[in-house]
Design a protein around this motif. Structure first.
Motif, PDB file in Angstrom:
ATOM      1  N   TRP A 153      -3.701  -1.745 -11.575  1.00 18.52           N
ATOM      2  CA  TRP A 153      -4.303  -2.002 -10.269  1.00 18.52           C
ATOM      3  C   TRP A 153      -5.814  -2.088 -10.390  1.00 18.52           C
ATOM      4  N   ALA A 174       0.833  -1.212   0.000  1.00 18.08           N
ATOM      5  CA  ALA A 174       0.000   0.000   0.000  1.00 18.08           C
ATOM      6  C   ALA A 174       0.861   1.253   0.000  1.00 18.08           C
ATOM      7  N   GLU A 207      -7.696  -0.205  -5.172  1.00 18.74           N
ATOM      8  CA  GLU A 207      -6.285   0.079  -4.942  1.00 18.74           C
ATOM      9  C   GLU A 207      -5.894   1.438  -5.516  1.00 18.74           C
TER      10      GLU A 207
END
Length: 387
Positions: free
Chosen positions: A242, A214, A246
């Motif tokens: 992604w 992350a 995300e």
């Protein structure tokens, strides 16, 4: 909401992508970082993209960064595509994208092994990888063929997609090498032949230290915003590969600020990046197929006229070599068999633009020298120009 119009987006592109002469860089690493990542599916693209932005272009500068300093590295990462990035950016690319790609590649290979029915499994694969790494370490560097000669297991053949129309028998070597490279345990070294060749030798490498995905996505999103902003959430989602959640989370973590685009869509910029920039001097560029300036957004409407797409893209959606004028794609180019660069304008750009395009073609020809460039993904216009 603050508005960023298309003209300002083109101004930013000329400066931030180092395409205006006054913005050009002195090193290949500076270019790579300005663009975040260089498309590397076609070996020549990395060299052409970098040298279009160097004050003193030359293949040697790129080769030193790739193979001597190793300040640039190739990673199978965003969208399961091969990119070249600096060692500063590589950890974020690895954690945010490449680790997931590597896991997917391994699962796919193990699935093929299981379906083949020879009893090859994860233990066989682990043993084959160990033997391959040992052979590579002993040799220092080697091609796939040389590794296959040294490791009998790499000469194994399997049947992929058995019982379907796609059924075929394939060697295992390239698949094992691809998984090792995706895991960061080996890397591409100097190719056989010139800088345009994709017949790479391989050498051992150390995987990048693990980090929080992350946090890595937030870092990569911030870099993309500074280089390509404003862009939409859809642009970043497409560029990275992604998922929607995300992408949205990464934009928030990067502190992205909303702006309004001429298309009516909501765009995003890096924190505080709202001020208009002055236009640089007039500039022209001849960029290769899959150049980052053409591939940084899913929606390229601000710099690519819709009626140019049929000539400049192949059937799979890959953009070919392009001619640019002040931030807009105005045509395409190619290299003839005798080495001469030729181009065709698809927009009426006037005498000044034509003169600067000619100067860029001469600049390209001077550093390319005897090398011959055929894009991996050939487009209708590139084929016509070389016919």
């Amino acid at each position: 909401m603050h508005r960023v119009d298309d003209e300002q987006r083109r101004v930013r592109l000329g400066r931030r992508h180092l395409l205006a002469p006054s913005a050009r860089a002195a090193s290949a690493v500076t270019v790579a970082d300005a663009l975040v990542a260089l498309h590397a599916t076609d070996a020549a693209t990395v060299f052409l993209s970098v040298c279009a932005r160097l004050t003193e272009p030359g293949a040697g500068a790129v080769e030193r960064a790739l193979y001597e300093d190793v300040s640039l590295v190739r990673l199978l990462s965003m969208r399961n595509t091969l990119f070249t990035v600096s060692t500063e950016v590589a950890p974020a690319v690895d954690a945010s994208s490449a680790r997931a790609v590597a896991a997917k590649e391994r699962r796919k290979l193990l699935k093929h092994l299981k379906e083949d029915g020879q009893g090859l499994d994860e233990h066989w694969l682990a043993d084959t990888e160990t033997q391959t790494l040992a052979a590579l370490t002993a040799r220092g560097r080697a091609t796939g063929s040389e590794l296959s000669a040294a490791v009998p297991a790499l000469r194994t053949k399997i049947t992929v997609f058995p019982g379907t129309r796609q059924e075929t028998v394939q060697g295992i070597a390239s698949r094992v090498i691809r998984v090792l490279a995706a895991d960061g345990r080996i890397r591409r070294d100097r190719p056989r032949g010139s800088w345009t060749s994709s017949q790479f030798r391989w050498t051992a490498a150390e995987p990048w230290p693990p980090s929080d995905p992350a946090r890595a996505r937030a870092e990569l999103a911030g870099r993309w915003l500074r280089s390509y902003g404003p862009g939409t959430e859809g642009d970043l989602k497409w560029w990275t590969g992604w998922g929607a959640r995300e992408t949205r989370t990464a934009l928030a973590a990067a502190g992205a600020e909303e702006v309004l685009l001429d298309s009516g869509a909501v765009g995003w910029v890096a924190p505080g990046d709202l001020a208009d920039e002055p236009a640089p001097e007039p500039w022209a560029a001849l960029l290769p197929g899959l150049d980052p300036s053409a591939m940084g957004w899913a929606d390229r409407g601000f710099h690519l006229p819709v009626d140019h797409r049929a000539a400049l893209f192949d059937r799979a959606g890959n953009i070919g070599p392009t001619v640019w004028w002040n931030g807009t794609v105005v045509g395409g180019w190619a290299q003839r068999a005798d080495g001469e660069p030729v181009w065709r304008l698809l927009s009426d750009v006037g005498r000044e633009a034509s003169q600067l395009i000619e100067a860029e073609a001469a600049r390209l020809s001077a550093w390319v020298g005897d090398a011959r460039i055929t894009p991996r993904f050939r487009t209708p216009l590139e084929r016509e120009l070389t016919a």
